[in-house]
Design an enzyme around this catalytic site. Structure first.
Site, PDB file in Angstrom:
ATOM      1  N   GLY A   1      11.392   2.364   0.048  1.00 34.24           N
ATOM      2  CA  GLY A   1      10.208   2.462  -0.811  1.00 34.24           C
ATOM      3  C   GLY A   1      10.356   3.599  -1.805  1.00 34.24           C
TER       4      GLY A   1
ATOM      5  CB  ALA B   1      17.790  18.243  -9.109  1.00 25.25           C
TER       6      ALA B   1
ATOM      7  NE  ARG C   1      10.883  -1.739   1.959  1.00 22.67           N
ATOM      8  CZ  ARG C   1      10.496  -0.480   2.191  1.00 22.67           C
ATOM      9  NH1 ARG C   1      11.268   0.341   2.852  1.00 22.67           N
ATOM     10  NH2 ARG C   1       9.322  -0.053   1.758  1.00 22.67           N
TER      11      ARG C   1
ATOM     12  CG  ASP D   1      12.567   5.877   9.134  1.00 27.00           C
ATOM     13  OD1 ASP D   1      12.377   5.181   8.106  1.00 27.00           O
ATOM     14  OD2 ASP D   1      11.865   5.792  10.147  1.00 27.00           O
ATOM     15  N   GLY D   2      14.996   4.416   7.416  1.00 26.60           N
ATOM     16  CA  GLY D   2      15.819   3.201   7.388  1.00 26.60           C
ATOM     17  C   GLY D   2      17.059   3.421   6.531  1.00 26.60           C
TER      18      GLY D   2
ATOM     19  CB  THR E   1       9.538   8.157   2.604  1.00 22.78           C
ATOM     20  OG1 THR E   1       8.356   7.486   3.117  1.00 22.78           O
ATOM     21  CG2 THR E   1       9.912   9.250   3.583  1.00 22.78           C
TER      22      THR E   1
ATOM     23  CG  ASP F   1       5.272   6.212   4.906  1.00 22.56           C
ATOM     24  OD1 ASP F   1       4.345   6.092   4.082  1.00 22.56           O
ATOM     25  OD2 ASP F   1       5.874   5.241   5.390  1.00 22.56           O
TER      26      ASP F   1
ATOM     27  CG  ASP G   1       7.954   8.284   8.198  1.00 23.58           C
ATOM     28  OD1 ASP G   1       8.626   8.635   7.211  1.00 23.58           O
ATOM     29  OD2 ASP G   1       7.881   7.095   8.555  1.00 23.58           O
TER      30      ASP G   1
ATOM     31  NE  ARG H   1       7.136  -0.063   7.229  1.00 23.02           N
ATOM     32  CZ  ARG H   1       7.812  -0.527   6.204  1.00 23.02           C
ATOM     33  NH1 ARG H   1       7.604  -1.755   5.789  1.00 23.02           N
ATOM     34  NH2 ARG H   1       8.698   0.218   5.591  1.00 23.02           N
TER      35      ARG H   1
HETATM   36  O1  F6P Z   1       7.552   3.748   1.632  1.00 22.86           O
HETATM   37  C1  F6P Z   1       6.919   3.626   2.865  1.00 22.86           C
HETATM   38  C2  F6P Z   1       5.803   2.675   2.735  1.00 22.86           C
HETATM   39  O2  F6P Z   1       5.036   3.151   1.697  1.00 22.86           O
HETATM   40  C3  F6P Z   1       4.942   2.423   3.949  1.00 22.86           C
HETATM   41  O3  F6P Z   1       3.935   3.340   4.150  1.00 22.86           O
HETATM   42  C4  F6P Z   1       4.436   1.036   3.661  1.00 22.86           C
HETATM   43  O4  F6P Z   1       4.082   0.377   4.813  1.00 22.86           O
HETATM   44  C5  F6P Z   1       5.616   0.399   3.041  1.00 22.86           C
HETATM   45  O5  F6P Z   1       6.290   1.414   2.358  1.00 22.86           O
HETATM   46  C6  F6P Z   1       5.342  -0.743   2.118  1.00 22.86           C
HETATM   47  O6  F6P Z   1       6.558  -1.217   1.668  1.00 22.86           O
HETATM   48  P1  F6P Z   1       6.754  -2.452   0.698  1.00 22.86           P
HETATM   49  O7  F6P Z   1       6.380  -1.980  -0.651  1.00 22.86           O
HETATM   50  O8  F6P Z   1       8.203  -2.767   0.789  1.00 22.86           O
HETATM   51  O9  F6P Z   1       5.861  -3.508   1.197  1.00 22.86           O
END
Ligand code: F6P
Length: 324
Positions: free
Chosen positions: A14, A25, A75, A106-107, A129, A131, A133, A175
């Site tokens: 994402g 940078a 992705r 993380d992915g 990200t 998130d 996380d 997520r």
């Molecule tokens: O980048 C992380 C995230 O924003 C999550 O919080 C969310 O669930 C997900 O991406 C949504 O991803 P996509 O745009 O691929 O549906």
């Protein structure tokens, strides 16, 4: 050890506001250290498809203030396969690229780590990200901008909630994690915050709402996307039944949280991380993620960032209980 002369950078997963500041940078710090820097388009997909082009200083002009990623992102299913990773490796080798910087979550790091081990290829990760996380860093690129976007949206929702005496359930991204929900909920004075890291919140919410029904007419309840106890719609129905006559709305903020001009904090942190990633490759510190811990740059093994789970801040949870 050989001196590194050519490196590549890509964004994966994402997108997050501030990724462009990190790319800038990497490019500019790399060039100033005598490197040739390449950009990979569309993350691992582009690495497999050989969409790799040299980036000059002018190519990253005027991007520090923009959201999204100039390198595009994806992705990639194919990068999850050994055959896909082999193609990616061959493309890098054919262009004499000796190090790779991956900006993602993380992915993306799981793929990066696997790739690094399989092909003995130097990789450095930059956490990008919204998130927040990722284990090993207090902060990920884009989190601050996303938080401010949420707070701005919730402030607006509160105006209409209070005008109509309504209860609003607002779903924010995350997520599997409640970092956005927790901090934005505190910052916007939410009456309740539900996150996947804490169990038994639905029962607590019902109790709070039953009490509040009599004293306060409008309320904001922030729910993290990853909350599993019930869907946001089911929660709204439960409260509707609990407080007869209540006027309830659900608002899902969605992808607006991923876009927009990065905040100053995101731009500066992303710039620091981009420089640190280039320096890490130059000094042969591989297969690490650049983290920010107590506002200082730190290097964490990629394998750790994947295996370990980042905990939510318990002090912040206590604030929620105290102030709502
Ligand atoms: O980048 C992380 C995230 O924003 C999550 O919080 C969310 O669930 C997900 O991406 C949504 O991803 P996509 O745009 O691929 O549906």
């Amino acid at each position: 050890m050989n001196e590194i002369k050519r490196i590549a950078v890509l964004t994966s997963g994402g997108d997050a506001p501030g990724m462009n500041a990190a790319i800038r940078a990497v490019v500019r710090s790399g060039i100033s250290r005598g490197l040739e820097v390449f950009g990979v388009i569309r993350g691992y997909e582009g690495l497999i498809g050989n969409e790799i082009k040299q980036l000059l200083s002018a190519d990253v002009s005027n991007i520090i203030q923009t959201g999204g990623t100039i390198l595009k992102t994806a992705r990639s299913e194919e990068f999850m396969t050994a055959a896909g990773r082999l193609k990616a490796f061959e493309n890098l080798k054919n262009q004499d690229i000796e190090g790779l910087i991956v900006i993602g979550g993380d992915g993306s790091f799981a793929g990066a780590s696997q790739f690094a081990i399989e092909h003995n290829f130097p990789v450095v990760g930059i956490p990008g990200t919204i998130d927040n996380d990722l284990y090993g860093t207090d902060y990920t690129i884009g989190y601050d901008t996303a938080l401010n976007t949420v707070v701005d949206a919730v402030d607006k929702i509160r105006d209409t909630a209070s005008s109509h005496n309504r209860i609003f359930f607002v779903e924010v991204m995350g997520r599997e994690a409640g970092f956005i929900a927790l901090r934005s909920g505190i910052a916007s004075g939410a009456e309740a915050i539900l996150i996947p890291e804490v169990e038994g919140q639905l029962k607590k919410l019902m109790k709070t709402m039953a009490g509040r029904g009599k004293i306060k007419k409008s309320s904001i309840i922030i729910v993290a996307e990853g909350e599993r106890e019930a869907s946001i719609w089911e929660m709204a129905d439960l409260v509707r039944k609990e407080i007869p006559g209540s006027d309830i709305r659900v608002s899902i903020l969605g992808h607006i949280q991923r876009g927009g001009r990065p905040t100053a904090y995101d731009r500066v942190s992303a710039s620091r991380m981009g420089i640190a990633a280039t320096e890490a490759l130059i000094s042969h510190q591989y297969n690490v993620m650049i983290g920010l811990v107590n506002n200082k740059i730190s290097l964490v093994p990629l394998s750790q960032t994947i295996k370990m789970h980042k905990e939510v801040n318990r002090d912040l949870l206590a604030i929620v209980d105290l102030l709502t």
